[in-house]
Write an enzyme that holds these catalytic residues in place. Structure first.
Site, PDB file in Angstrom:
ATOM      1  N   SER A 187       0.827  -1.212   0.000  1.00  0.00           N
ATOM      2  CA  SER A 187       0.000   0.000   0.000  1.00  0.00           C
ATOM      3  C   SER A 187       0.862   1.263   0.000  1.00  0.00           C
ATOM      4  CB  SER A 187      -0.910   0.017   1.229  1.00  0.00           C
ATOM      5  OG  SER A 187      -1.539   1.289   1.337  1.00  0.00           O
ATOM      6  N   GLU A 244      -9.465   6.424  -8.397  1.00  0.00           N
ATOM      7  CA  GLU A 244      -9.586   6.846  -6.993  1.00  0.00           C
ATOM      8  C   GLU A 244      -9.302   8.340  -6.905  1.00  0.00           C
ATOM      9  OE1 GLU A 244      -7.469   4.697  -4.043  1.00  0.00           O
ATOM     10  OE2 GLU A 244      -8.301   2.737  -4.575  1.00  0.00           O
ATOM     11  N   HIS A 247      -7.378   9.805  -3.717  1.00  0.00           N
ATOM     12  CA  HIS A 247      -6.088   9.291  -3.251  1.00  0.00           C
ATOM     13  C   HIS A 247      -4.940  10.126  -3.849  1.00  0.00           C
ATOM     14  CE1 HIS A 247      -3.375   5.702  -2.219  1.00  0.00           C
ATOM     15  NE2 HIS A 247      -2.638   6.361  -3.100  1.00  0.00           N
TER      16      HIS A 247
HETATM   17 ZN   LIG Z   1      -5.740   5.875  -0.557  1.00  0.00          ZN
END
Ligand SMILES: [Zn+2]
Length: 279
Positions: A187, A244, A247
């Site tokens: 991540s 996204e 993000h």
């Molecule tokens: Zn994120």
């Protein structure tokens, strides 16, 4: 007629005329002499010049000889040194983490986490100091533009990501978990350089956030503060994630601006890395 014709005054006049003639002759002779002398002088100068001039230009006399152009190398403009980006070190602000590039070591944690000041932060997540300073500037600018945002996610440690991911696997299997969540160690939130943001218009963690005033402002202006929208619409084959719009990843103003100016949408393309679509 008497001789009185030859009066003294007349004689004087004749004698004056005679003197004048002599004088004229004398002047003429002088002029000729001058011409001869002048001509001679002129010749003397022109004759002397070839001998007198050379010492003036002779290299031996010249203390600083002008270098010949053929001996002087062309001043080639020095090429600007290509920026060197560290894409691998976990602490590098340009580290690239994707589904093919885990953190190394896998459970790496930053040592300069701070709490961004003055920004609503749902879970109180810290981020790295440099990213926090830039985020604070971005928040001030966004607030001035009427689109203040809230942090809904910042640094996520390896163990938290493992907990989330394992929970999703238990719930719906690996395929289900992999669809929207990074595996632990993979991540970008583990870098401490990433935030998820949302505004006052709803659409939290949803694709429609990209259409809100906050989402639009962030997408258009984040680069000025060193942030990039990491997972653009239609880039899943390269970045491994669906759109996204919330993000944002800090990469520094230089890289973010270069990507913006060149119209490059993701780090993989910008750094010439292979696409990372799957786990
Ligand atoms: Zn994120």
């Amino acid at each position: 007629m008497s001789d009185t014709g030859y009066s003294p005054s007349r004689r004087e006049a004749r004698s004056r005329a005679l003197r004048r003639r002599k004088l004229t002759i004398g002047i003429a002779a002088g002029a000729v002499a001058l011409l001869l002398v002048g001509g001679g002088t002129a010749w003397a100068i022109s004759a002397a010049q070839p001998q007198a001039a050379p010492p003036k230009v002779a290299p031996a006399v010249n203390p600083k000889p002008t270098p010949s152009p053929t001996l002087t190398p062309e001043p080639t403009p020095e090429p600007a040194p290509a920026p060197v980006y560290d894409l691998d070190s976990p602490s590098s602000i340009t580290v690239v983490v994707n589904k093919q590039r885990p953190m190394n070591p896998i459970d790496w944690a930053p040592d300069d986490l701070v709490m961004p000041e003055g920004i609503p932060n749902v879970w109180g997540h810290p981020i790295r100091a440099e990213a926090a300073a830039a985020l604070q500037q971005m928040y001030a600018a966004a607030s001035d533009a009427g689109v203040p945002f809230t942090i809904t996610s910042g640094y996520r440690e390896y163990w938290l990501q493992k907990e989330i991911y394992d929970g999703l696997v238990a719930q719906g299997g690996v395929e289900f978990a992999d669809r929207d969540t990074a595996r632990p160690g993979y991540s970008e939130h583990q870098t401490g350089l990433t935030v998820d943001l949302y505004g006052n218009e709803g659409c939290q963690l949803a694709a429609c956030f990209g259409e809100t005033a906050t989402g639009t402002w962030l997408r258009d202006n984040a680069y000025r503060f060193g942030y990039i929208l990491r997972y653009h619409d239609g880039q899943q084959a390269t970045v491994g994630y669906t759109y996204e719009p919330w993000h944002f990843r800090y990469v520094g103003v230089d890289v973010a601006t270069a990507m913006h100016d060149q119209g490059v949408l993701n780090l993989e393309d910008f750094f010439g890395l292979p696409p990372a679509p799957t786990n």
